[in-house]
Design a protein around this motif. Structure first.
Motif, PDB file in Angstrom:
ATOM      1  N   LYS A  18       0.861  -1.256   0.031  1.00  0.00           N
ATOM      2  CA  LYS A  18      -0.026   0.196  -0.104  1.00  0.00           C
ATOM      3  C   LYS A  18       1.005   1.370  -0.002  1.00  0.00           C
ATOM      4  N   THR A  19       0.536   2.144  -0.855  1.00  0.00           N
ATOM      5  CA  THR A  19       1.028   3.384  -0.505  1.00  0.00           C
ATOM      6  C   THR A  19      -0.076   4.586  -0.652  1.00  0.00           C
ATOM      7  N   GLY A  20      -1.262   4.156  -0.827  1.00  0.00           N
ATOM      8  CA  GLY A  20      -2.446   5.119  -0.828  1.00  0.00           C
ATOM      9  C   GLY A  20      -3.750   4.485  -1.114  1.00  0.00           C
ATOM     10  N   GLY A  21      -4.627   5.149  -1.029  1.00  0.00           N
ATOM     11  CA  GLY A  21      -6.073   4.765  -0.861  1.00  0.00           C
ATOM     12  C   GLY A  21      -6.618   3.596  -2.242  1.00  0.00           C
ATOM     13  N   LEU A  22      -5.663   3.477  -3.169  1.00  0.00           N
ATOM     14  CA  LEU A  22      -5.843   2.591  -4.225  1.00  0.00           C
ATOM     15  C   LEU A  22      -6.015   1.149  -3.562  1.00  0.00           C
ATOM     16  N   ALA A  23      -4.886   1.015  -2.614  1.00  0.00           N
ATOM     17  CA  ALA A  23      -4.467  -0.368  -1.877  1.00  0.00           C
ATOM     18  C   ALA A  23      -5.947  -0.602  -1.379  1.00  0.00           C
ATOM     19  N   ASP A  24      -6.629   0.261  -0.709  1.00  0.00           N
ATOM     20  CA  ASP A  24      -7.675   0.037   0.104  1.00  0.00           C
ATOM     21  C   ASP A  24      -8.681  -0.380  -0.352  1.00  0.00           C
ATOM     22  N   VAL A  25      -9.036   0.335  -1.507  1.00  0.00           N
ATOM     23  CA  VAL A  25     -10.211  -0.077  -2.601  1.00  0.00           C
ATOM     24  C   VAL A  25     -10.141  -1.461  -3.106  1.00  0.00           C
ATOM     25  N   VAL A  26      -8.862  -1.812  -3.584  1.00  0.00           N
ATOM     26  CA  VAL A  26      -8.675  -2.949  -4.374  1.00  0.00           C
ATOM     27  C   VAL A  26      -8.788  -4.203  -3.264  1.00  0.00           C
ATOM     28  N   GLY A  27      -8.151  -3.985  -2.130  1.00  0.00           N
ATOM     29  CA  GLY A  27      -8.386  -5.002  -0.875  1.00  0.00           C
ATOM     30  C   GLY A  27      -9.830  -5.052  -0.480  1.00  0.00           C
ATOM     31  N   ALA A  28     -10.719  -4.007  -0.418  1.00  0.00           N
ATOM     32  CA  ALA A  28     -11.988  -4.102   0.145  1.00  0.00           C
ATOM     33  C   ALA A  28     -13.150  -4.685  -0.762  1.00  0.00           C
ATOM     34  N   LEU A  29     -12.936  -4.206  -2.238  1.00  0.00           N
ATOM     35  CA  LEU A  29     -14.073  -4.576  -2.846  1.00  0.00           C
ATOM     36  C   LEU A  29     -14.452  -6.069  -3.045  1.00  0.00           C
ATOM     37  N   PRO A  30     -13.217  -6.686  -3.161  1.00  0.00           N
ATOM     38  CA  PRO A  30     -13.733  -8.328  -3.361  1.00  0.00           C
ATOM     39  C   PRO A  30     -14.534  -9.114  -2.095  1.00  0.00           C
ATOM     40  N   LYS A  31     -14.168  -8.310  -0.954  1.00  0.00           N
ATOM     41  CA  LYS A  31     -14.788  -8.892   0.206  1.00  0.00           C
ATOM     42  C   LYS A  31     -16.221  -8.441   0.334  1.00  0.00           C
ATOM     43  N   SER A  32     -16.851  -7.241  -0.470  1.00  0.00           N
ATOM     44  CA  SER A  32     -18.091  -6.783  -0.122  1.00  0.00           C
ATOM     45  C   SER A  32     -18.955  -7.148  -1.416  1.00  0.00           C
ATOM     46  N   ILE A  33     -18.333  -7.458  -2.382  1.00  0.00           N
ATOM     47  CA  ILE A  33     -19.134  -7.563  -3.767  1.00  0.00           C
ATOM     48  C   ILE A  33     -19.634  -8.847  -3.709  1.00  0.00           C
ATOM     49  N   SER A  34     -20.993  -9.102  -4.348  1.00  0.00           N
ATOM     50  CA  SER A  34     -21.288 -10.658  -4.694  1.00  0.00           C
ATOM     51  C   SER A  34     -20.833 -10.939  -5.996  1.00  0.00           C
ATOM     52  N   ALA A  35     -19.683 -11.218  -6.086  1.00  0.00           N
ATOM     53  CA  ALA A  35     -19.160 -11.878  -7.325  1.00  0.00           C
ATOM     54  C   ALA A  35     -17.920 -12.432  -6.871  1.00  0.00           C
ATOM     55  N   ALA A  69      -1.452 -18.859  -7.607  1.00  0.00           N
ATOM     56  CA  ALA A  69      -2.957 -18.555  -6.908  1.00  0.00           C
ATOM     57  C   ALA A  69      -2.907 -18.768  -5.538  1.00  0.00           C
ATOM     58  N   SER A  70      -3.568 -17.900  -4.724  1.00  0.00           N
ATOM     59  CA  SER A  70      -3.572 -18.163  -3.299  1.00  0.00           C
ATOM     60  C   SER A  70      -4.753 -17.534  -2.705  1.00  0.00           C
ATOM     61  N   LYS A  71      -5.151 -18.163  -1.649  1.00  0.00           N
ATOM     62  CA  LYS A  71      -6.330 -17.640  -1.119  1.00  0.00           C
ATOM     63  C   LYS A  71      -5.943 -17.007   0.351  1.00  0.00           C
ATOM     64  N   ARG A  72      -6.146 -15.876   0.818  1.00  0.00           N
ATOM     65  CA  ARG A  72      -5.406 -15.446   2.170  1.00  0.00           C
ATOM     66  C   ARG A  72      -6.263 -14.455   2.405  1.00  0.00           C
ATOM     67  N   ASP A  73      -6.600 -14.054   3.856  1.00  0.00           N
ATOM     68  CA  ASP A  73      -7.225 -12.847   4.357  1.00  0.00           C
ATOM     69  C   ASP A  73      -8.732 -12.870   3.682  1.00  0.00           C
ATOM     70  N   GLY A  74      -9.342 -13.839   3.343  1.00  0.00           N
ATOM     71  CA  GLY A  74     -10.542 -13.766   2.415  1.00  0.00           C
ATOM     72  C   GLY A  74     -10.692 -13.156   1.026  1.00  0.00           C
ATOM     73  N   LEU A  75      -9.340 -13.146   0.505  1.00  0.00           N
ATOM     74  CA  LEU A  75      -9.220 -12.857  -0.891  1.00  0.00           C
ATOM     75  C   LEU A  75      -8.666 -13.707  -1.790  1.00  0.00           C
ATOM     76  N   SER A  76      -9.037 -13.850  -2.800  1.00  0.00           N
ATOM     77  CA  SER A  76      -8.269 -14.896  -3.950  1.00  0.00           C
ATOM     78  C   SER A  76      -7.287 -14.053  -4.814  1.00  0.00           C
ATOM     79  N   LEU A  77      -6.163 -14.265  -4.541  1.00  0.00           N
ATOM     80  CA  LEU A  77      -4.808 -13.765  -4.928  1.00  0.00           C
ATOM     81  C   LEU A  77      -4.422 -14.526  -6.222  1.00  0.00           C
ATOM     82  N   LEU A  78      -3.995 -13.571  -7.291  1.00  0.00           N
ATOM     83  CA  LEU A  78      -3.099 -14.185  -8.406  1.00  0.00           C
ATOM     84  C   LEU A  78      -1.934 -13.433  -8.084  1.00  0.00           C
ATOM     85  N   LEU A  79      -0.948 -13.921  -7.995  1.00  0.00           N
ATOM     86  CA  LEU A  79       0.562 -13.081  -7.567  1.00  0.00           C
ATOM     87  C   LEU A  79       1.232 -13.387  -8.619  1.00  0.00           C
ATOM     88  N   LEU A  80       1.762 -12.072  -9.580  1.00  0.00           N
ATOM     89  CA  LEU A  80       2.653 -12.282 -10.452  1.00  0.00           C
ATOM     90  C   LEU A  80       4.151 -12.481  -9.884  1.00  0.00           C
TER      91      LEU A  80
END
Ligand code: ADP
Length: 472
Positions: A18-35, A69-80
């Motif tokens: 994280k360096t700014g608000g972008l990181a908060d949005v990217v981390g929070a959206l997948p947790k709240s969206i029904s997708a 691919a890794s699931k952690r902290d409730g998020l499905s991550l694809l790590l490059l």
């Protein structure tokens, strides 16, 4: 209805980078969206690479790479994982100065996003929509269009000031065709802009507040891209950010409190004042911010003396430009019992400031959405903000009408003006003296719904709209 499959492509995501608000949005959206939303991000060295390898490329912009691919902290991550690009000590984008190969590093991220969209993951997971964030992922929508990958994309502009510039001779290295280098394509005043590329090729563009979406059409805020914003006005949407209301919850603070037990906030305030060595009868303001001209930090020197004179206090947490750090250090030295300064990035201290402060100042020159005013509302720490972007959308100014109808949640002042900030701070002092009105304002903000639900529903309906237009 089956869940939509969405790929989010971004260079930052809380809690890993994280360096700014972008990181908060990217981390929070997948947790709240029904997708089924998965996040593709770089595997920076601090990130543990446990997981399943789903894709390999022997030469991703100059070296071998894979996606884990890794699931952690409730998020499905694809790590490059691309050590030649991301295995570096320092910040995400540089060590002091920006790394010169940043355009290539994030072109690689964008390219990998396009490959996932093209169905290249060995698991078979393929997104229906790609959601790219800021200049770092701006080339993903471009690659999708230029490579004829039939997946719709959305670009979110978190801050148009960062445009992802590269010199023209990097066109081939960025895997862009010669014909894309036009004013209708990726060309930007003789350079390449990856943010512009995203804005040109994405099927929809969003930004993080309705007011910022309007401001971007003007030369004052559009930073040379206002013409493109105007041309794409039909496809442009302003969707406010929410906040993580679990992470930012005064009930979890050291001295727990809520709107119903606001008197307990006093204990946090007393502890903060003692720790910072502050003394005064007036309100205790706080600032948590990157220290850059955008944030209006330079306006403080003009506005603070009268505020301090009136008994106000200020605790600042921030890091950024050396000249602004020095200016703040001078002020703090001049007013040792009224002002405290902590330089650096410190989430725990920031939470303590929100819990103990009476008001949070956000005097930005421009502010796409802003999160700290929302944290302020959540913590009963009344926001004093400039009238711009998301600040204007989220704070109701305490003028006579709003106070008498019980709608006010903070103080809103003209942006980019030291005088306006000074007046706002004097109004803050006056309002604070009127404790019944003050407490009503605090609890009104605290009772607001600031979570992600409303925004995630808007994103979902945008994704669905794009899919419908595809099948027409
Ligand atoms: P921007 O993304 O422009 O920096 P935002 O208000 O959208 O501004 O987001 C900033 C985020 O970074 C917030 O979560 C804020 O609390 C946090 N932040 C900024 N500076 C610091 C700091 N020095 N220490 C801790 N958190 C910080």
């Amino acid at each position: 209805m089956a869940q939509l499959k969405i790929l989010s492509v971004a260079s930052e995501c809380v809690p890993w980078a994280k360096t700014g608000g972008l990181a908060d949005v990217v981390g929070a959206l997948p947790k709240s969206i029904s997708a089924d939303m998965r996040v593709l991000m770089p595997a920076y060295p601090s990130i543990d690479l446990q997981g399943r390898t789903l894709w390999r490329d022997p030469d991703l912009f100059g070296g071998p790479a894979r996606i884990v691919a890794s699931k952690r902290d409730g998020l499905s991550l694809l790590l490059l994982d691309a050590p030649h690009l991301f295995d570096r000590q320092g910040g995400l984008y540089g060590d002091g100065a920006d790394w010169p190969d940043n355009p290539l590093r994030f072109a690689a991220l964008s390219w990998a996003g396009a490959q996932v969209a093209a169905g290249q993951l060995s698991s078979g997971w393929t997104p229906q929509i790609v959601h790219a964030h800021d200049w770092q992922a701006g080339l993903t929508p471009a690659y999708l269009k230029l490579l004829d990958i039939p997946v719709k994309s959305v670009l979110t502009i978190h801050n148009i000031a960062f445009q992802g510039l590269a010199s023209r001779d990097q066109l081939a290295a960025l895997r862009l065709p010669e014909q894309a280098y036009t004013p209708q394509g990726v060309e930007y005043y003789g350079l390449i802009s990856t943010l512009k590329a995203g804005m040109v090729y994405a099927d929809a563009i969003t930004t993080v507040s309705p007011q910022y979406a309007l401001e971007l059409r003007s030369a004052e805020f559009g930073m040379g891209l206002e013409g493109l914003v105007q041309a794409r006005a039909q496809d442009m949407h302003g969707i406010l950010n929410g906040i993580d209301t679990q992470l930012w919850d005064p009930q979890n603070a050291e001295f727990a409190y809520s709107a119903a037990s606001l008197h307990k906030k006093k204990r946090a305030r007393e502890a903060l004042m003692a720790e910072c060595g502050l003394r005064g009868e007036g309100p205790l303001a706080i600032i948590v911010s990157r220290l850059t001209p955008q944030k209006g930090i330079d306006l403080l020197a003009h506005a603070l003396p009268d505020f301090f004179e009136a008994g106000g206090m200020l605790a600042v947490l921030g890091s950024g430009e050396p000249s602004l750090q020095q200016a703040l250090q001078q002020l703090a030295a001049q007013y040792p019992t009224q002002m405290s300064l902590r330089l650096g990035y410190d989430e725990a201290w920031s939470q303590r400031l929100f819990a103990g402060g009476d008001a949070v100042l956000v005097p930005s020159r421009f502010e796409p959405c802003g999160l700290t005013q929302l944290y302020g509302l959540r913590f009963g720490t009344v926001p004093v903000v400039a009238r711009t972007g998301g600040l204007a959308d989220t704070v109701v100014h305490a003028n006579h009408a709003a106070l008498s109808t019980g709608a006010a949640t903070g103080i809103v002042h003209e942006h980019s003006s030291g005088d306006a900030l000074r007046e706002a701070l004097l109004q803050l002092s006056a309002l604070y003296r009127d404790q019944p009105t003050w407490k009503a304002m605090q609890s009104r903000g605290m009772r607001q719904d600031l979570g992600w639900k409303a925004s995630s529903e808007q994103y979902l309906s945008l994704y669905r709209q794009l899919l419908r237009s595809q099948t027409l």
